[in-house]
Design a protein around this motif. Structure first.
Motif, short mmCIF file in Angstrom:
data_model
loop_
_atom_site.label_atom_id
_atom_site.label_comp_id
_atom_site.label_asym_id
_atom_site.label_seq_id
_atom_site.Cartn_x
_atom_site.Cartn_y
_atom_site.Cartn_z
N GLU A 20 -1.19 -22.05 126.18
CA GLU A 20 -1.07 -23.16 127.05
C GLU A 20 -0.50 -24.21 126.31
O GLU A 20 0.12 -25.11 127.05
CB GLU A 20 -2.48 -23.29 127.75
N VAL A 21 -1.00 -24.44 124.96
CA VAL A 21 -0.12 -25.66 124.27
C VAL A 21 1.22 -25.45 124.14
O VAL A 21 1.88 -26.44 124.09
CB VAL A 21 -1.22 -25.47 122.81
N LEU A 22 1.55 -24.03 124.13
CA LEU A 22 3.17 -23.98 123.97
C LEU A 22 3.49 -24.29 125.37
O LEU A 22 4.44 -25.20 125.42
CB LEU A 22 3.27 -22.59 123.81
N ASP A 23 2.97 -24.21 126.36
CA ASP A 23 3.30 -24.61 127.84
C ASP A 23 3.60 -26.42 127.87
O ASP A 23 4.54 -26.94 128.26
CB ASP A 23 2.61 -24.41 128.99
N ILE A 24 2.64 -27.00 127.21
CA ILE A 24 2.57 -28.35 126.99
C ILE A 24 3.81 -28.80 126.22
O ILE A 24 4.52 -29.87 126.54
CB ILE A 24 1.45 -28.89 126.51
N VAL A 25 3.94 -28.24 125.04
CA VAL A 25 5.11 -28.64 124.17
C VAL A 25 6.44 -28.44 125.04
O VAL A 25 7.37 -29.40 124.82
CB VAL A 25 5.02 -27.76 122.96
N GLU A 26 6.52 -27.45 125.72
CA GLU A 26 7.75 -27.21 126.46
C GLU A 26 8.02 -28.42 127.52
O GLU A 26 9.03 -28.57 127.94
CB GLU A 26 7.79 -25.64 127.18
N ALA A 27 6.84 -28.53 128.26
CA ALA A 27 6.89 -29.65 129.26
C ALA A 27 7.32 -30.99 128.70
O ALA A 27 8.22 -31.82 129.21
CB ALA A 27 5.56 -29.98 130.14
N ILE A 28 6.77 -31.25 127.44
CA ILE A 28 7.17 -32.62 126.71
C ILE A 28 8.65 -32.52 126.57
O ILE A 28 9.32 -33.29 126.84
CB ILE A 28 6.48 -32.66 125.42
N ASN A 29 9.09 -31.20 125.87
CA ASN A 29 10.52 -31.35 125.65
C ASN A 29 11.42 -31.33 126.69
O ASN A 29 12.64 -31.84 126.53
CB ASN A 29 10.71 -29.93 124.81
N ARG A 30 11.08 -30.72 127.79
CA ARG A 30 12.00 -30.90 129.10
C ARG A 30 12.19 -32.69 129.41
O ARG A 30 13.25 -32.73 129.94
CB ARG A 30 11.35 -30.33 130.48
N VAL A 31 11.25 -33.27 129.09
CA VAL A 31 11.33 -34.76 129.43
C VAL A 31 12.00 -35.41 128.18
O VAL A 31 13.08 -36.19 128.42
CB VAL A 31 10.02 -35.42 129.64
N GLU A 32 11.81 -35.09 127.19
CA GLU A 32 12.34 -35.82 125.86
C GLU A 32 12.34 -34.51 124.70
O GLU A 32 11.12 -34.46 124.32
CB GLU A 32 11.74 -37.01 125.63
N PRO A 33 13.35 -34.00 124.47
CA PRO A 33 13.14 -32.99 123.46
C PRO A 33 12.56 -33.64 122.13
O PRO A 33 13.07 -34.73 121.31
CB PRO A 33 14.64 -32.67 122.95
N THR A 34 11.45 -33.21 121.70
CA THR A 34 10.79 -33.68 120.75
C THR A 34 10.36 -32.65 119.48
O THR A 34 10.39 -33.05 118.40
CB THR A 34 9.51 -34.52 121.07
N TRP A 35 10.00 -31.56 119.97
CA TRP A 35 9.32 -30.58 119.01
C TRP A 35 10.13 -29.28 119.12
O TRP A 35 10.87 -28.70 120.06
CB TRP A 35 8.02 -30.04 119.48
N ARG A 36 10.23 -28.85 117.52
CA ARG A 36 10.68 -27.64 117.57
C ARG A 36 9.57 -26.53 117.08
O ARG A 36 9.16 -26.78 115.65
CB ARG A 36 12.05 -27.52 116.22
N VAL A 37 9.15 -25.61 117.87
CA VAL A 37 8.11 -24.85 117.51
C VAL A 37 8.55 -23.68 116.64
O VAL A 37 9.34 -22.64 117.10
CB VAL A 37 7.34 -24.26 118.87
N LEU A 38 8.11 -23.82 115.59
CA LEU A 38 8.45 -22.67 114.62
C LEU A 38 7.75 -21.41 114.80
O LEU A 38 8.35 -20.24 114.64
CB LEU A 38 7.75 -23.17 113.29
N GLY A 39 6.50 -21.23 115.42
CA GLY A 39 5.76 -20.00 115.76
C GLY A 39 4.21 -20.53 115.89
O GLY A 39 3.96 -21.51 115.70
N PHE A 40 3.46 -19.40 115.83
CA PHE A 40 2.04 -19.38 115.84
C PHE A 40 1.53 -18.75 114.68
O PHE A 40 2.23 -17.67 114.11
CB PHE A 40 1.42 -18.57 117.04
N LEU A 41 0.14 -19.08 114.29
CA LEU A 41 -0.54 -18.65 113.31
C LEU A 41 -1.69 -18.15 113.89
O LEU A 41 -2.37 -18.77 114.74
CB LEU A 41 -0.82 -19.63 112.13
#
Length: 228
Positions: A20-41
């Motif tokens: 779900e956090v990834l969903d939040i990041v993707e929603a943020i990036n749709r408004v203003e590209p901010t994060w490049r997700v390297l992946g999960f641990l």
């Protein structure tokens, strides 16, 4: 913003909330590209692999591999004690915690939000609120005026916290909990789903019902042993 300006981010925890956090990041990036997700641990590699493959998200290794990345981190683990352990390691490594707010959430005025907080879709925070490190405010939950929320607190979906409430470190409010104005919930308290908190709850207790009453109390106020 060009791709070179994006900030690198590692999500710790690939379970349901982590994704779900990834969903939040993707929603943020749709408004203003901010994060490049390297992946999960995640330490549970077998369980994490399938859901992440469907998302096209890399599984980078176990949590201890956090030291391998020069990136911000966010902890998508529901358990507050586990978030605390990861955060202590990450801070020793000198890593920066990301704060994530879904674009559909609303934040009022005069807020103090510590690093690592995650605020999900539809959540509401009003005015003069202090929020601790790695606080999770889940879907459609609300925090009223003049509240103080401790570190590693988890507020589950559709919780309503009224004004002038204090929530201690590591506490968990189950889905649809309501907290009336002026109440103090101690550290490492668990409040069961649907409970209505009308009086203070002691540290380390588990409370359920309407009104919420403690049904058990740990000798320690920390789930990891020793008062903290």
């Amino acid at each position: 913003m060009g791709s070179s300006a994006l900030r690198s981010l590692v999500i710790v925890g690939a379970g349901g909330f982590g994704r779900e956090v990834l969903d939040i990041v993707e929603a943020i990036n749709r408004v203003e590209p901010t994060w490049r997700v390297l992946g999960f641990l995640d330490d549970d590699i077998a369980s994490a692999k399938g859901p992440l493959e469907r998302r096209g998200a890399p599984l980078l290794g176990p949590v201890e591999a956090l030291s391998d990345f020069d990136a911000c981190y966010v902890i998508g683990i529901g358990d507050g004690a586990a978030r605390r352990r990861v955060d202590l390691v990450a801070r020793e490594l000198g890593l920066e915690a990301a704060t994530l707010v879904h674009p559909s959430a609303t934040l009022g005025s005069d807020l103090r939000i510590a690093p690592g907080a995650v605020i999900a879709a539809g959540a509401r925070v009003t005015t003069n609120v202090t929020i601790g490190r790695h606080f999770h405010l889940n879907l459609n939950a609300t925090v009223g005026h003049d509240c103080v929320i401790g570190d590693y607190v988890t507020v589950n979906p559709s919780v309503n916290i009224s004004g002038n409430v204090r929530i201690g470190t590591g506490s968990v409010l189950g889905s649809h909990v309501a907290v009336i104005p002026g109440v103090t919930v101690g550290e490492w308290v668990v409040v069961g789903a649907g409970a209505v908190v009308i009086r203070d709850l002691p540290p380390g207790s588990t409370a359920v019902g309407v009104p919420a009453r403690p049904i058990s109390e740990r000798r320690s106020t920390s789930p990891e042993g020793g008062d903290r």
